[in-house]
Design an enzyme around this catalytic site. Structure first.
Site, PDB file in Angstrom:
ATOM      1  N   GLU A   7       0.811  -1.218   0.000  1.00 52.31           N
ATOM      2  CA  GLU A   7       0.000   0.000   0.000  1.00 52.31           C
ATOM      3  C   GLU A   7       0.839   1.261   0.000  1.00 52.31           C
ATOM      4  O   GLU A   7       0.408   2.299  -0.474  1.00 52.31           O
ATOM      5  CB  GLU A   7      -0.924  -0.003   1.224  1.00 52.31           C
ATOM      6  CG  GLU A   7      -1.942   1.111   1.227  1.00 52.31           C
ATOM      7  CD  GLU A   7      -3.071   0.844   2.202  1.00 52.31           C
ATOM      8  OE1 GLU A   7      -3.586   1.814   2.763  1.00 52.31           O
ATOM      9  OE2 GLU A   7      -3.442  -0.332   2.401  1.00 52.31           O
ATOM     10  N   ASP A 101      -2.696  -2.936   3.386  1.00 51.52           N
ATOM     11  CA  ASP A 101      -3.239  -3.035   4.736  1.00 51.52           C
ATOM     12  C   ASP A 101      -4.359  -4.068   4.774  1.00 51.52           C
ATOM     13  O   ASP A 101      -5.175  -4.165   3.852  1.00 51.52           O
ATOM     14  CB  ASP A 101      -3.788  -1.683   5.201  1.00 51.52           C
ATOM     15  CG  ASP A 101      -2.673  -0.736   5.623  1.00 51.52           C
ATOM     16  OD1 ASP A 101      -1.510  -1.175   5.725  1.00 51.52           O
ATOM     17  OD2 ASP A 101      -2.969   0.461   5.853  1.00 51.52           O
ATOM     18  N   TYR A 319      -1.428  -3.104  14.068  1.00 46.70           N
ATOM     19  CA  TYR A 319      -2.255  -2.370  13.102  1.00 46.70           C
ATOM     20  C   TYR A 319      -3.285  -1.482  13.810  1.00 46.70           C
ATOM     21  O   TYR A 319      -4.048  -1.969  14.656  1.00 46.70           O
ATOM     22  CB  TYR A 319      -2.960  -3.364  12.178  1.00 46.70           C
ATOM     23  CG  TYR A 319      -3.790  -2.728  11.104  1.00 46.70           C
ATOM     24  CD1 TYR A 319      -3.198  -2.159   9.992  1.00 46.70           C
ATOM     25  CD2 TYR A 319      -5.171  -2.685  11.214  1.00 46.70           C
ATOM     26  CE1 TYR A 319      -3.955  -1.567   8.999  1.00 46.70           C
ATOM     27  CE2 TYR A 319      -5.940  -2.104  10.226  1.00 46.70           C
ATOM     28  CZ  TYR A 319      -5.326  -1.537   9.117  1.00 46.70           C
ATOM     29  OH  TYR A 319      -6.089  -0.946   8.143  1.00 46.70           O
TER      30      TYR A 319
END
Length: 670
Positions: A7, A101, A319
């Site tokens: 990403e 992600d 995350y």
């Protein structure tokens, strides 16, 4: 050769480092039989209406609704170079590993590139929740089939297209309506931003229209053998109380004080019970944003940016864009490694080590509560605190404390409830005595306005009391108080309201449905929505508070309930969850959205806008309001009925035109 599609560059470097792909190429890293390339977030964006038909360059009600039959994407101008690198690499790749992600939007970023480039080869998915080496190696050993996350893409695509339909059509419709009445500007309408704005508008209206109402409390000080304690009158007669249980009869309160001032109270109820409090769950993004706002005054976007830096730059936390506050039971095996890393990162935590019970399994470890991601916790790798900014250290400290709290004893206290009978009336008191500090040692008290207000009802340190004991009145006072308006939203409380939207839905059927949804927006988008509303002039910051502007208030007043009702938007989010779960097809979802946008456009055609009037003039030809425009020779006033009326007035000194001269309208694009 396998192509890993990431990403962002930092993500690509971390994954390439573990793979051993360290040779730099054009827009990629190569080595060890792999190529790692990256996007910069979204490289593609939804095409504007004029890409479907040049006629849509003109904003006009009769051209609405705009509903594409064959959706188009365009390469962002700033991304063309990297996009071309990726397109070339896809031709070279034997298979693709999506390594964006691990969530809905990440899936969209990768798969829209693959679809746009016409890639038809094998696809798998790297699902990693922390960008440190152990987590990446673990994910690489368990790469998922590409089909396992395809529905994430379909849900994200549905969200993107639904947002486009509402944004493009409703923004055009209400902007045109407002400009017909002299408003000079664009009125942005969004599927998520508009209900969010309404939350603030409704709260501000409630505050503005609030009328304080008096109520009365009677507080007594009583003498006991063990010492003095206070107790508050609890009226038995409901006719004296409002809906919140407050006494609204002044005469009754003062009459009680008058007849009981020298009275003898008697303890008729005395009960002590041991209470236990479990540690708080670990953070999801929304609760981290709320706590960052409450403790430090950080904005929602600021917290998201900090959390992203802790994840990407410092490799200190997992995350961040998660909606889950629980942890998989399997991760309990890593707890010792995580705690060791925390101690290596900060030696000041060393005295805490002997108080941690690593065998303790708190409620946070629960497989049944896990969504796409687990809660935000420290990683298994040590980090360098000296490289963090103060805000980064502050939020990192919150994350690690919530994790460490899982291994500390519960907080325990004895709560004593007392009822004193005086002149036939009950006076109640509550006392609390801490027995085990437990996990609360990790959380220093934060002083805030809310804390100050809660002190009145907080527990006191009661003396030793006994059942049936006679307690003479030491003093008895009537306190005159007033109800207070609700507090304005802060960014933290607005994030909480967006997530727990069911609280604001009056319809009981919808409320029940909404309790099972994630509310308005997503963990990844809520902060950006608030920033957008501020930038567009619909909200403004006042110290820590968020307040709506007159434009924002009147826009909400003009829009249909379907666009502003928080409950309706949350139901749209629920439909996207259905797409993600495979219970609703993308086609069926879009058919619903297309029917809805047609209905909304029909509604807009009958709306009369009433927005704050900006400085304007009347058209010299027809008398209608005029609005500022830009032409080849500078700004001018143009009739809001253009192109039917071509009246104009020059603005300022212009050597080419005299002021107030009538002329044909300039070529324009509205």
């Amino acid at each position: 050769m396998r192509l890993f599609l990431c990403e962002k560059p930092s993500q690509a470097r971390d994954i390439a480092g573990v793979l051993g792909a360290n040779q730099k190429g054009d827009g990629c890293l190569r080595g060890a039989g792999a190529i790692v390339t990256w996007a910069f977030g979204h490289l593609l964006e939804q095409a504007p209406p004029e890409a479907y038909d040049p006629a849509y360059k003109r904003w006009a009600l009769e051209l609405l609704p705009i509903v594409p039959t064959d959706w188009k994407l365009e390469i962002k101008a700033s991304a063309k170079k990297q996009f071309n690198f990726i397109r070339k690499l896809l031709k070279e790749a034997s298979s693709v590993v999506i390594a964006t992600d691990a969530e809905r939007e990440g899936e969209l970023i990768a798969r829209e590139i693959l679809d746009y480039c016409g890639y038809r080869g094998p696809v798998t998915r790297l699902w990693v929740s922390a960008m440190n080496e152990p987590s990446i190696r673990k994910a690489l050993a368990d790469i998922r089939p590409g089909d396992s996350t395809l529905r994430l893409y379909q849900a994200a695509l549905g969200r993107s297209r639904a947002d486009w339909l509402v944004g493009m059509n409703m923004t055009r419709a209400f902007t045109v309506l407002a400009q017909q009445h002299g408003y000079d500007g664009v009125l942005s309408v969004g599927r998520v931003q508009t209900p969010t704005l309404r939350l603030v508008v409704d709260r501000d209206r409630e505050i503005a229209n609030f009328v304080p109402k008096p109520f009365w409390e009677v507080v007594g000080q009583f003498n006991a053998e063990g010492g003095v304690f206070s107790a508050k009158w609890k009226p038995r007669d409901d006719s004296l109380l409002d809906d919140a249980g407050r006494c609204i009869n002044e005469q009754a309160a003062r009459s009680l004080v008058q007849r009981a001032t020298n009275g003898q109270g008697r303890i008729v109820h005395l009960e002590t019970a041991r209470k236990k409090e479990a540690p708080p769950l670990v953070f999801d993004l929304a609760t981290l944003q709320q706590e960052g706002s409450r403790r430090y005054g950080y904005g929602a976007q600021q917290v998201l940016d900090i959390a992203q830096a802790l994840y990407e730059t410092h490799k200190a936390t997992t995350y961040p864009r998660t909606d889950c506050r629980y942890l998989p039971e399997s991760m309990l095996d890593e707890a010792e490694v995580v705690v060791t890393a925390l101690l290596q990162s900060d030696s000041s935590l060393q005295p805490l080590r002997n108080r941690l019970d690593m065998t303790r399994q708190s409620r946070v470890w629960n497989d049944s509560k896990i969504t796409a991601h687990h809660g935000i916790i420290p990683t298994t790798s040590p980090c360098n605190l000296s490289r963090m900014s103060e805000p980064e250290r502050n939020l990192y400290d919150l994350v690690r404390r919530h994790y460490l709290a899982q291994f500390m004893p519960q907080h325990e206290y004895d709560q004593t409830d007392v009822v004193v009978k005086l002149e036939g009336e009950n006076f109640v008191a509550t006392g609390r005595q801490v027995k085990v500090d437990g996990w609360r040692d990790l959380f220093p008290r934060v002083t805030s306005e809310d804390d100050e207000e809660s002190k009145e009802g907080s527990s006191q340190a009661l003396p030793v009391l006994s059942q049936g004991e006679v307690c003479p009145v030491r003093s008895l006072d009537t306190l005159t108080k007033q109800t207070t308006p609700p507090k304005p939203f802060t960014e933290g409380t607005l994030i909480a309201a967006m997530k727990n939207i069911a609280r604001f839905e009056p319809n009981e059927t919808l409320k029940a449905q909404l309790k099972a949804t994630a509310g308005i927006g997503t963990e990844a988008t809520r902060a950006g929505i608030i920033e957008t509303l501020i930038k567009r002039g619909f909200l403004k910051r006042q110290k820590r508070a968020l307040r709506s502007t007159p434009t924002g208030q009147q826009l909400i007043g003009a829009l249909p309930e379907l666009l502003t009702a928080p409950g309706m938007t949350a139901l749209w989010e629920q439909s996207l969850d259905e797409v993600e779960a495979g219970r609703l097809s993308l086609q069926a979802f879009m058919e619903r959205q297309e029917a809805l946008i047609t209905k909304l456009v029909q509604h807009a055609s009958g709306v009369t806008m009433a927005l704050p009037q900006q400085p304007s003039k009347k058209c010299p030809l027809c008398g209608s309001p005029m609005r500022k425009r830009k032409g080849g020779n500078g700004p001018f006033w143009g009739c809001s009925r253009h192109p039917e009326c071509k009246g104009t007035i020059n603005i300022g000194n212009n050597s080419k035109r005299g002021n107030d001269k009538r002329r044909p309208a300039a070529k324009r694009s509205t």
